[in-house]
Design a protein around this motif. Structure first.
Motif, PDB file in Angstrom:
ATOM      1  N   MET A 190     -54.040  -6.382  36.475  1.00 57.48           N
ATOM      2  CA  MET A 190     -54.886  -6.954  37.526  1.00 57.48           C
ATOM      3  C   MET A 190     -54.600  -8.443  37.706  1.00 57.48           C
ATOM      4  SD  MET A 190     -58.988  -6.845  38.244  1.00 57.48           S
ATOM      5  CE  MET A 190     -58.911  -5.527  39.471  1.00 57.48           C
ATOM      6  N   TYR A 191     -54.466  -9.158  36.616  1.00 57.99           N
ATOM      7  CA  TYR A 191     -54.203 -10.603  36.667  1.00 57.99           C
ATOM      8  C   TYR A 191     -52.904 -10.878  37.440  1.00 57.99           C
ATOM      9  CZ  TYR A 191     -53.364 -15.378  34.992  1.00 57.99           C
ATOM     10  OH  TYR A 191     -53.121 -16.731  34.920  1.00 57.99           O
ATOM     11  N   ASN A 192     -51.843 -10.168  37.074  1.00 56.16           N
ATOM     12  CA  ASN A 192     -50.545 -10.367  37.742  1.00 56.16           C
ATOM     13  C   ASN A 192     -50.604  -9.957  39.212  1.00 56.16           C
ATOM     14  OD1 ASN A 192     -49.358 -11.336  35.412  1.00 56.16           O
ATOM     15  ND2 ASN A 192     -48.627  -9.329  34.758  1.00 56.16           N
ATOM     16  N   SER A 193     -51.327  -8.867  39.504  1.00 56.78           N
ATOM     17  CA  SER A 193     -51.447  -8.414  40.889  1.00 56.78           C
ATOM     18  C   SER A 193     -52.215  -9.425  41.738  1.00 56.78           C
ATOM     19  CB  SER A 193     -52.137  -7.051  40.939  1.00 56.78           C
ATOM     20  OG  SER A 193     -52.257  -6.606  42.283  1.00 56.78           O
ATOM     21  N   LEU A 194     -53.302  -9.958  41.189  1.00 53.03           N
ATOM     22  CA  LEU A 194     -54.080 -10.951  41.944  1.00 53.03           C
ATOM     23  C   LEU A 194     -53.227 -12.173  42.266  1.00 53.03           C
ATOM     24  CD1 LEU A 194     -57.485 -10.696  40.042  1.00 53.03           C
ATOM     25  CD2 LEU A 194     -57.056  -9.986  42.409  1.00 53.03           C
ATOM     26  N   LYS A 195     -52.332 -12.520  41.362  1.00 50.81           N
ATOM     27  CA  LYS A 195     -51.455 -13.679  41.595  1.00 50.81           C
ATOM     28  C   LYS A 195     -50.366 -13.363  42.626  1.00 50.81           C
ATOM     29  CE  LYS A 195     -50.267 -16.645  38.491  1.00 50.81           C
ATOM     30  NZ  LYS A 195     -49.737 -17.331  37.292  1.00 50.81           N
ATOM     31  N   GLN A 196     -49.634 -12.276  42.410  1.00 48.83           N
ATOM     32  CA  GLN A 196     -48.465 -12.028  43.263  1.00 48.83           C
ATOM     33  C   GLN A 196     -48.785 -11.261  44.544  1.00 48.83           C
ATOM     34  OE1 GLN A 196     -45.290  -9.673  41.670  1.00 48.83           O
ATOM     35  NE2 GLN A 196     -46.544  -7.844  41.399  1.00 48.83           N
ATOM     36  N   ASP A 197     -49.807 -10.406  44.497  1.00 46.84           N
ATOM     37  CA  ASP A 197     -50.113  -9.564  45.659  1.00 46.84           C
ATOM     38  C   ASP A 197     -51.199 -10.153  46.556  1.00 46.84           C
ATOM     39  OD1 ASP A 197     -48.278  -7.692  44.707  1.00 46.84           O
ATOM     40  OD2 ASP A 197     -49.802  -6.618  43.554  1.00 46.84           O
ATOM     41  N   PHE A 198     -52.004 -11.081  45.997  1.00 44.68           N
ATOM     42  CA  PHE A 198     -53.126 -11.634  46.763  1.00 44.68           C
ATOM     43  C   PHE A 198     -53.128 -13.158  46.822  1.00 44.68           C
ATOM     44  CE2 PHE A 198     -54.360  -7.440  45.231  1.00 44.68           C
ATOM     45  CZ  PHE A 198     -54.773  -6.838  46.421  1.00 44.68           C
ATOM     46  N   ASN A 199     -52.064 -13.788  46.297  1.00 42.07           N
ATOM     47  CA  ASN A 199     -51.921 -15.250  46.384  1.00 42.07           C
ATOM     48  C   ASN A 199     -53.092 -16.012  45.762  1.00 42.07           C
ATOM     49  OD1 ASN A 199     -49.419 -15.350  47.521  1.00 42.07           O
ATOM     50  ND2 ASN A 199     -50.118 -15.606  49.627  1.00 42.07           N
ATOM     51  N   ILE A 200     -53.634 -15.508  44.650  1.00 45.25           N
ATOM     52  CA  ILE A 200     -54.724 -16.197  43.951  1.00 45.25           C
ATOM     53  C   ILE A 200     -54.127 -16.855  42.708  1.00 45.25           C
ATOM     54  CG2 ILE A 200     -56.950 -15.912  42.772  1.00 45.25           C
ATOM     55  CD1 ILE A 200     -57.343 -13.390  44.586  1.00 45.25           C
ATOM     56  N   SER A 201     -54.092 -18.176  42.681  1.00 48.02           N
ATOM     57  CA  SER A 201     -53.353 -18.877  41.625  1.00 48.02           C
ATOM     58  C   SER A 201     -54.027 -18.790  40.256  1.00 48.02           C
ATOM     59  CB  SER A 201     -53.137 -20.344  42.005  1.00 48.02           C
ATOM     60  OG  SER A 201     -54.372 -20.981  42.249  1.00 48.02           O
ATOM     61  N   LYS A 202     -55.368 -18.827  40.214  1.00 48.60           N
ATOM     62  CA  LYS A 202     -56.094 -18.725  38.946  1.00 48.60           C
ATOM     63  C   LYS A 202     -57.160 -17.631  39.055  1.00 48.60           C
ATOM     64  CE  LYS A 202     -55.382 -23.463  37.386  1.00 48.60           C
ATOM     65  NZ  LYS A 202     -56.027 -24.739  36.977  1.00 48.60           N
ATOM     66  N   PRO A 203     -56.750 -16.383  38.920  1.00 49.79           N
ATOM     67  CA  PRO A 203     -57.682 -15.263  39.126  1.00 49.79           C
ATOM     68  C   PRO A 203     -58.844 -15.284  38.135  1.00 49.79           C
ATOM     69  CG  PRO A 203     -55.403 -14.504  39.012  1.00 49.79           C
ATOM     70  CD  PRO A 203     -55.404 -15.921  38.581  1.00 49.79           C
ATOM     71  N   LYS A 204     -60.004 -14.941  38.636  1.00 47.17           N
ATOM     72  CA  LYS A 204     -61.216 -14.846  37.824  1.00 47.17           C
ATOM     73  C   LYS A 204     -61.624 -13.375  37.795  1.00 47.17           C
ATOM     74  CE  LYS A 204     -65.827 -16.951  37.472  1.00 47.17           C
ATOM     75  NZ  LYS A 204     -66.854 -17.710  38.227  1.00 47.17           N
ATOM     76  N   ILE A 205     -61.640 -12.774  36.595  1.00 45.35           N
ATOM     77  CA  ILE A 205     -61.832 -11.332  36.449  1.00 45.35           C
ATOM     78  C   ILE A 205     -63.083 -11.035  35.633  1.00 45.35           C
ATOM     79  CG2 ILE A 205     -60.828  -9.200  35.509  1.00 45.35           C
ATOM     80  CD1 ILE A 205     -58.051 -10.501  35.934  1.00 45.35           C
ATOM     81  N   ALA A 206     -63.884 -10.084  36.126  1.00 40.87           N
ATOM     82  CA  ALA A 206     -65.059  -9.597  35.393  1.00 40.87           C
ATOM     83  C   ALA A 206     -64.752  -8.230  34.800  1.00 40.87           C
ATOM     84  CB  ALA A 206     -66.259  -9.495  36.318  1.00 40.87           C
ATOM     85  N   VAL A 207     -65.201  -8.008  33.557  1.00 44.34           N
ATOM     86  CA  VAL A 207     -65.037  -6.712  32.900  1.00 44.34           C
ATOM     87  C   VAL A 207     -66.424  -6.112  32.671  1.00 44.34           C
ATOM     88  CG1 VAL A 207     -64.162  -5.494  30.862  1.00 44.34           C
ATOM     89  CG2 VAL A 207     -62.919  -7.483  31.762  1.00 44.34           C
TER      90      VAL A 207
END
Length: 344
Positions: A190-207
């Protein structure tokens, strides 16, 4: 967009007795859609003609016999089989599964050969598609087998992205399947996808937690305290912005999800039930973590409305537009990282 640079979108038609072909035809009734991409349907002329006639739709279709004959500015139909197909709209049949698989196999084959750029899949029936060639719970697992990477199912809208730690498995198997390694793997995807697929440089993820109230300090289960919480702490130490575990009911009820770029649910219905309650008909299913881009609408085959011209194509359109944006974002990210490596 220059015709030579048009993104070529392969489309598998799903179960031939469902609403898949209807939502595809309705999407491309609007010829402006062809300004954004060049679509290729993997089916047969007779099948598409049958649906057009039954539904009284006038979408213009251009039949081709090979992908090197593809025409930009048209809805291309690659004739992918010669057999006569018996259509029983609204019914679950062996034929429905057989030709859904033929369409999917043809689209995946073309994607492997780079003859198309990405795929958008119309809904299949997970029961009748099972065969010697397809022994998977769904599209996601089939695509993971065919393309490099570890997959993560993400259901998404513009303001909500929910990934699943465990996918199509029985609820009885969920707790024993969740391990620190699995959580770390899904967070990484998810972290890598948010960066490369959604252009989010510092993704914030909830578990999300597994048990009600995240176990209430072990009173309602120990997995949250013994597995999930320590794993999140360990991931945080790598510098990733990962938070939780959160009790799912309060998390969605209080709209806390709006504070995050991505959410990871522990099991299928924990994530998809609130997602579909909040956004059914407008959502997109994206398979993250693979070397190729694949999206689909967030609904099923719609057998109950098949052939009645009542199917809403909004989710399919969203899936199409999302796939194009992800493809562009990923290409841009790869170019930027490649240039950054050269500069060192």
């Amino acid at each position: 967009m220059d015709k030579a640079n048009k993104i070529i979108v392969g489309i598998s038609v799903g179960d031939i007795n469902g609403i898949g072909i209807e939502i595809i035809l309705k999407t491309f009734e609007d010829k402006r859609m062809l300004d954004f991409c060049t679509p290729v349907l993997f089916a047969s002329n007779k099948l598409i003609s049958y649906h057009k006639k039954t539904l009284r739709l006038n979408t213009s279709i251009h039949g081709i016999t090979s992908l090197d004959k593809l025409v930009h500015g048209k809805v291309n139909l690659l004739n992918s089989w010669k057999e006569e197909v018996k259509v029983d709209l609204g019914k679950t049949t062996e034929e429905g599964g057989k030709f859904a698989l033929k369409s999917l196999q043809a689209a995946v084959g073309a994607l492997k050969k780079n003859q198309i750029d990405l795929i958008v899949t119309a809904p299949i029936n997970k029961e009748n598609i099972q065969s010697e060639e397809f022994k998977f719970p769904g599209h996601t697992e089939y695509l993971e087998e065919n393309f490099d990477g570890r997959s993560l199912m993400i259901l998404m809208t513009n303001e909500l992205r929910i990934g699943l730690i465990t996918g199509h498995i029985p609820v009885s198997k969920v707790a024993e399947t969740i391990t620190p390694e699995l959580i770390k793997s899904k967070v990484e995807i998810m972290y890598n996808s948010l960066k490369q697929d959604f252009n989010i440089s510092k993704p914030k993820i909830a578990v999300l937690g597994l048990n009600p109230h995240c176990g209430d300090n072990g009173i309602i289960g120990t997995e949250d305290d013994e597995i999930i919480r320590p794993t999140i702490t360990e991931i945080k130490e790598t510098g990733k912005l990962v938070f939780g575990p959160y009790a799912a009911d309060g998390f969605f009820g209080s709209k806390t999800y709006k504070q995050f770029d991505g959410v990871l649910a522990m099991y299928h219905d924990q994530g998809l039930a609130p997602f579909k309650a909040l956004s059914f008909g407008n959502g997109v299913n994206f398979t993250a973590g693979l070397s190729k881009v694949r999206t689909s609408p967030d609904h099923g085959t719609g057998f109950d409305i098949a052939g009645k011209n009542n199917a809403n194509p909004t989710s399919f359109k969203e899936a199409l537009f999302t796939s194009l944006q992800i493809f562009k974002n990923r290409k841009e990210y790869q170019e930027l990282t490649k240039n950054a490596l050269k500069a060192k």
